[in-house]
Design an enzyme around this catalytic site. Structure first.
Site, PDB file in Angstrom:
ATOM      1  CB  CYS A 175       0.591  -1.964   1.984  1.00  0.00           C
ATOM      2  SG  CYS A 175       0.761  -3.709   1.570  1.00  0.00           S
ATOM      3  NE  ARG A 189      -3.100   3.553  -1.498  1.00  0.00           N
ATOM      4  CZ  ARG A 189      -3.520   2.382  -1.984  1.00  0.00           C
ATOM      5  NH1 ARG A 189      -3.463   1.286  -1.236  1.00  0.00           N
ATOM      6  NH2 ARG A 189      -3.953   2.267  -3.227  1.00  0.00           N
ATOM      7  CG  ASP A 223       2.973  -6.738   1.113  1.00  0.00           C
ATOM      8  OD1 ASP A 223       1.849  -6.938   1.612  1.00  0.00           O
ATOM      9  OD2 ASP A 223       3.162  -6.618  -0.120  1.00  0.00           O
ATOM     10  CG  HIS A 274       0.673  -1.032  -4.393  1.00  0.00           C
ATOM     11  ND1 HIS A 274      -0.268  -0.187  -4.960  1.00  0.00           N
ATOM     12  CD2 HIS A 274       0.061  -1.569  -3.294  1.00  0.00           C
ATOM     13  CE1 HIS A 274      -1.375  -0.220  -4.249  1.00  0.00           C
ATOM     14  NE2 HIS A 274      -1.202  -1.043  -3.230  1.00  0.00           N
ATOM     15  NE  ARG A 281      -5.163  -3.377  -6.424  1.00  0.00           N
ATOM     16  CZ  ARG A 281      -5.106  -3.372  -5.096  1.00  0.00           C
ATOM     17  NH1 ARG A 281      -5.728  -4.317  -4.401  1.00  0.00           N
ATOM     18  NH2 ARG A 281      -4.434  -2.457  -4.449  1.00  0.00           N
ATOM     19  CD  GLN A 314      -0.091   0.984   0.644  1.00  0.00           C
ATOM     20  OE1 GLN A 314      -1.199   0.579   0.310  1.00  0.00           O
ATOM     21  NE2 GLN A 314       0.099   1.630   1.792  1.00  0.00           N
TER      22      GLN A 314
END
Ligand code: CP
Ligand code: NVA
Length: 324
Positions: free
Chosen positions: A260, A288, A220, A129, A102, A132
Site C-alpha cells: 500500500c 486509489r 505492509d 483501511h 483518517r 486501500q
C-alpha cells in the site's frame, strides 16, 4: 431514514455493489466515464495522521468529478484543540457534501458518521483501511483478470490492512492466507465473522507456507502510524517476515507483489522486490484515485451503481453469496 450512505468498512457494500464499484472504477480509468457528479459539491478531508496517497487521490478525484476538496489537518482545525467530533460532524454537514477522515480510533469515525448528515468515508483508522483494499483488488483485476478463485497472501502485521483484507474475503470469492507472528495476528472476532459467512481464510506463522503457489503477495510496514515507539521491538519480532526474492520465488510464477506504501525497504520488503518485475505497487497507488472516484461518484454524486453491478445468475461459489 438516512438519506445517505457511509463507507466505513468493506462490509458496508454487498458483493454485487463491490463489483459495481470495480467496474465503475475501470470505466473511470479507461476514461469511458467522464461525468462530473460532484459539480458544485465539496468534500471535507480530515487528517489526524499523515498521508500522501490518500490526500492526493481524494483531492484530485473530487476535482476530476467536478467538485472541490478541503484539506483539514487536525493541527489546524479546532478538533486539535478539543472540539468534539459530534459538533464538527454537524457543522461540516451544513457546509459540505461529504467527509473523508483518517483517524486513530475507529470509534471516532463511527461517531462522526453517527452525527453527520452527509456520507462519511474511512480514509484509514487503526482498525481498517477499506479504500486501500478496494484499490488493491482493482489492481488484482487489472493484472490477473479477476480475483475470483485467486490465492492472496498477507505477510507480516495483522493490522488495519489485514482486517480490511479479511472483510474483503468475507464478501468476495478468493482465498486469503495470512502469515503473522504470535501476538501480532489480526482480530480473531473479525476472522471468525468472515469464516462464519464462508470466507476461505488461513492463518499461519510461516511466510513461506502462506505464499506457496499464491497469485498475490502483499505486505505492509511492521510499525503502523501511531506505533512508532514500538519500531525497534517490532523489527526484532518481524525478522524473517521480509518479502524478498526467495519468498517471491515460492509464489505462483505469474504472481504480483502489492504494497500500500509507504514502504520500508530492507524491513518488510526488499528493494529488489518492490522495484522488481512482479511489483505492481505503483499501479496500486494509481488505483486509489480510480476507486475513490467511483466511491465518491456513488456516495456523494449519487451516480447510480446498478448499471455497473453484476447481472443475476452469474457463477457463485457459495449459495449465500450474491452474484459477482
Ligand atoms: N497507502 C496509503 O494510504 O498511503 P498514504 O498514507 O500516503 O495516504
Ligand atoms: N498500516 C499502515 C498503512 C499506511 C497506509 C499504517 O496504518 O500506518
Amino acid at each position: 431514514m438516512p438519506t445517505h450512505r457511509d463507507f466505513l468498512s468493506i462490509l458496508d457494500f454487498s458483493t454485487a455493489e463491490l463489483n459495481g464499484l470495480f467496474r465503475l472504477a475501470e470505466a473511470i480509468r479507461a476514461k469511458r466515464y467522464v461525468k462530473k457528479p460532484m459539480k458544485g459539491k465539496a468534500l471535507a478531508m480530515i487528517f489526524m495522521k499523515s498521508s500522501t496517497r490518500t490526500r492526493v487521490s481524494f483531492e484530485v478525484g473530487a476535482y476530476d468529478l467536478g467538485g472541490h476538496a478541503l484539506f483539514l489537518s487536525q493541527r489546524d482545525i479546532q478538533l486539535g484543540r478539543g472540539e468534539p467530533i459530534k459538533d464538527m460532524a454537524r457543522v461540516l454537514s451544513r457546509m459540505t457534501d461529504g467527509i473523508m477522515i483518517r483517524a486513530y480510533a475507529h470509534s471516532d469515525v463511527e461517531e462522526l458518521a453517527e452525527y453527520a448528515d452527509v456520507p462519511v468515508i474511512n480514509g484509514l483508522t487503526d482498525l481498517s483501511h477499506p479504500c486501500q483494499i478496494l484499490a488493491d483488488l482493482l489492481t488484482v483485476r487489472q493484472y490477473l483478470g479477476s480475483y475470483e478463485g485467486k490465492r492472496i497472501a498477507w505477510i507480516g502485521d495483522g493490522n488495519n490492512m489485514a482486517h480490511s483484507w479479511i472483510e474483503a474475503a468475507q464478501r468476495l470469492n478468493f482465498s486469503l492466507r495470512l502469515a503473522c507472528p504470535a501476538k501480532y495476528e489480526p482480530d480473531p472476532v473479525t476472522i471468525a465473522a468472515a469464516r462464519a459467512e464462508g470466507a476461505d481464510i488461513t492463518l499461519v506463522r510461516d511466510p513461506a507456507e502462506a505464499v506457496e503457489g499464491c497469485h498475490v503477495v502483499n505486505t505492509d510496514v511492521w510499525a503502523s502510524m501511531g506505533q512508532e515507539d514500538e519500531s525497534n521491538e517490532r523489527i526484532e519480532v518481524f525478522s524473517g517476515y521480509m518479502v524478498d526474492d526467495a519468498l517471491m520465488a515460492r509464489a505462483h510464477k505469474d504472481a504480483i507483489f502489492l504494497h500500500c506504501l509507504p514502504a520500508h525497504r530492507g524491513e518488510e520488503v526488499s528493494d529488489s522486490v518492490l522495484e522488481g518485475a512482479q511489483s505492481r505497487a505503483w499501479a496500486e497507488a494509481e488505483n486509489r484515485l480510480h476507486i475513490q472516484k467511483a466511491i465518491m461518484a456513488v456516495l456523494i454524486g449519487h451516480e447510480p451503481l446498478a448499471p455497473y453491478m453484476a447481472k443475476k445468475g452469474r457463477a457463485k461459489r457459495r449459495g449465500h453469496r450474491r452474484a459477482g
